[in-house]
Write a protein that holds these residues in place. Sequence first.
Motif, PDB file in Angstrom:
ATOM      1  N   ASP A   1       0.861  -1.170   0.000  1.00 40.85           N
ATOM      2  CA  ASP A   1       0.000   0.000   0.000  1.00 40.85           C
ATOM      3  C   ASP A   1       0.901   1.225   0.000  1.00 40.85           C
ATOM      4  O   ASP A   1       1.354   1.694   1.045  1.00 40.85           O
TER       5      ASP A   1
ATOM      6  N   GLU B   1       0.338  -1.423  13.715  1.00 47.28           N
ATOM      7  CA  GLU B   1      -0.989  -2.050  13.763  1.00 47.28           C
ATOM      8  C   GLU B   1      -1.236  -2.547  15.175  1.00 47.28           C
ATOM      9  O   GLU B   1      -0.331  -3.067  15.828  1.00 47.28           O
TER      10      GLU B   1
ATOM     11  N   ALA C   1      -7.972  -0.454  13.609  1.00 49.87           N
ATOM     12  CA  ALA C   1      -7.884   0.241  12.327  1.00 49.87           C
ATOM     13  C   ALA C   1      -6.936  -0.548  11.432  1.00 49.87           C
ATOM     14  O   ALA C   1      -6.108  -1.325  11.917  1.00 49.87           O
ATOM     15  N   PRO C   2      -7.005  -0.371  10.109  1.00 49.79           N
ATOM     16  CA  PRO C   2      -6.105  -1.080   9.199  1.00 49.79           C
ATOM     17  C   PRO C   2      -4.643  -0.726   9.479  1.00 49.79           C
ATOM     18  O   PRO C   2      -4.341   0.354   9.993  1.00 49.79           O
TER      19      PRO C   2
ATOM     20  N   SER D   1      -2.694   2.881   8.944  1.00 48.84           N
ATOM     21  CA  SER D   1      -3.721   3.871   8.590  1.00 48.84           C
ATOM     22  C   SER D   1      -3.828   4.981   9.621  1.00 48.84           C
ATOM     23  O   SER D   1      -4.563   5.949   9.411  1.00 48.84           O
TER      24      SER D   1
ATOM     25  N   ASN E   1      -6.938   8.313  13.827  1.00 48.47           N
ATOM     26  CA  ASN E   1      -7.246   7.874  12.471  1.00 48.47           C
ATOM     27  C   ASN E   1      -6.658   8.889  11.493  1.00 48.47           C
ATOM     28  O   ASN E   1      -7.061  10.047  11.496  1.00 48.47           O
TER      29      ASN E   1
ATOM     30  N   LEU F   1      -7.712   6.739   7.028  1.00 55.85           N
ATOM     31  CA  LEU F   1      -8.858   5.865   6.811  1.00 55.85           C
ATOM     32  C   LEU F   1      -9.825   6.469   5.799  1.00 55.85           C
ATOM     33  O   LEU F   1     -10.110   7.667   5.829  1.00 55.85           O
ATOM     34  N   THR F   2     -10.317   5.633   4.911  1.00 56.84           N
ATOM     35  CA  THR F   2     -11.341   6.042   3.959  1.00 56.84           C
ATOM     36  C   THR F   2     -12.711   5.859   4.596  1.00 56.84           C
ATOM     37  O   THR F   2     -12.845   5.242   5.656  1.00 56.84           O
TER      38      THR F   2
ATOM     39  N   GLU G   1     -13.586   2.383   5.469  1.00 54.06           N
ATOM     40  CA  GLU G   1     -12.802   1.733   6.517  1.00 54.06           C
ATOM     41  C   GLU G   1     -13.165   2.188   7.921  1.00 54.06           C
ATOM     42  O   GLU G   1     -12.664   1.628   8.902  1.00 54.06           O
TER      43      GLU G   1
ATOM     44  N   SER H   1     -11.536  10.690   9.957  1.00 54.27           N
ATOM     45  CA  SER H   1     -10.087  10.592   9.819  1.00 54.27           C
ATOM     46  C   SER H   1      -9.558  11.946   9.366  1.00 54.27           C
ATOM     47  O   SER H   1     -10.318  12.801   8.886  1.00 54.27           O
TER      48      SER H   1
END
Length: 314
Positions: free
Chosen positions: A18, A75, A89-90, A93, A184, A187-188, A191, A199
């Motif tokens: 990513d 993470e 959260a991912p 991110s 955050n 984050l989209t 997400e 975010s």
Amino acid sequence: MTPQPPENRDKDAGRWSDLSRPPLNATALRRALVRPGALWTSLDVVPATGSTNTDLAARAAEGTAEEGAVLVAEEQSAGRGRLNRSWSAPPRSGLFFSVYLTPRVPVQRWGWLPLLTGVATATALSRTAGIDTSLKWPNDILVSCPGDPAAAGPDGTPGTGERKVGGILAERAGSGVVIGIGLNVSLTAGELPVPTAGSLALAGARTTDRDPLLRAVLRSLEEWYATWQSAVGDPGASRLQETYAAGCATLGRSVRAELPGDTALTGEAVAIDGDGRLVLATANGVRHPVGAGDIIHLRATASRRSGGEDSPEP
């Protein structure tokens, strides 16, 4: 250039799969923040962990964490908020980190540390990311998203779009306090853990580069912590109380404080007192201070919504 073995290419591909979320540069962060005379004495970045607060608290209990230790995770699989609410959260991110502090002020004033951290974090984000921030008592960080349909008024007019982008969790550990911060960043909308979360990216931040954001937050926290300690933890003399109140979105709103034992208190949030408690003025004119440790939920009761009322708390 000598070609890399296939297994190394696979590792690099995974690390950079990513490209919009590169890993933090631990070496550069240490160079910028860990230096003689500074508050921050160590800074470690780990790929993943359950909870940075849990890990740093364990080190503090063992006596292996100095004041100023910073632990960052790319993470978290078991991030916690107040009352052990879950938060996740991912990978890469957001910013998920904890710091260890041993305040040299009267212990009865340590309750100001989460609020101090909120002021320092919101200030840093406003300056670095160029966004409007505010604080929801006692431990949430909000951003303004003008025109957000989630905060539209009853007549359809655009609202302020306050959404929760972060939270703070302070826990006693060893001879000090571990303070966890979750933010955050990139984050989209798809997400987000709940629709009312947000975010920095969705708030229109001018940068979502986590390295300068983390540096800014830690430097701001260092400055506020030094000022507060110089005032022996006095929230008035350090201007912490007035600064928090000025940026607190909870004040001036009608709220319902849900307390243990299935009890609740409804009133207008009118002040933050000298102990960091939220003061509610009830309909009968009585003022009731409510401490962060006494409250289960704080919900707005008026039509003006504070984003993230039901969102999980980092």
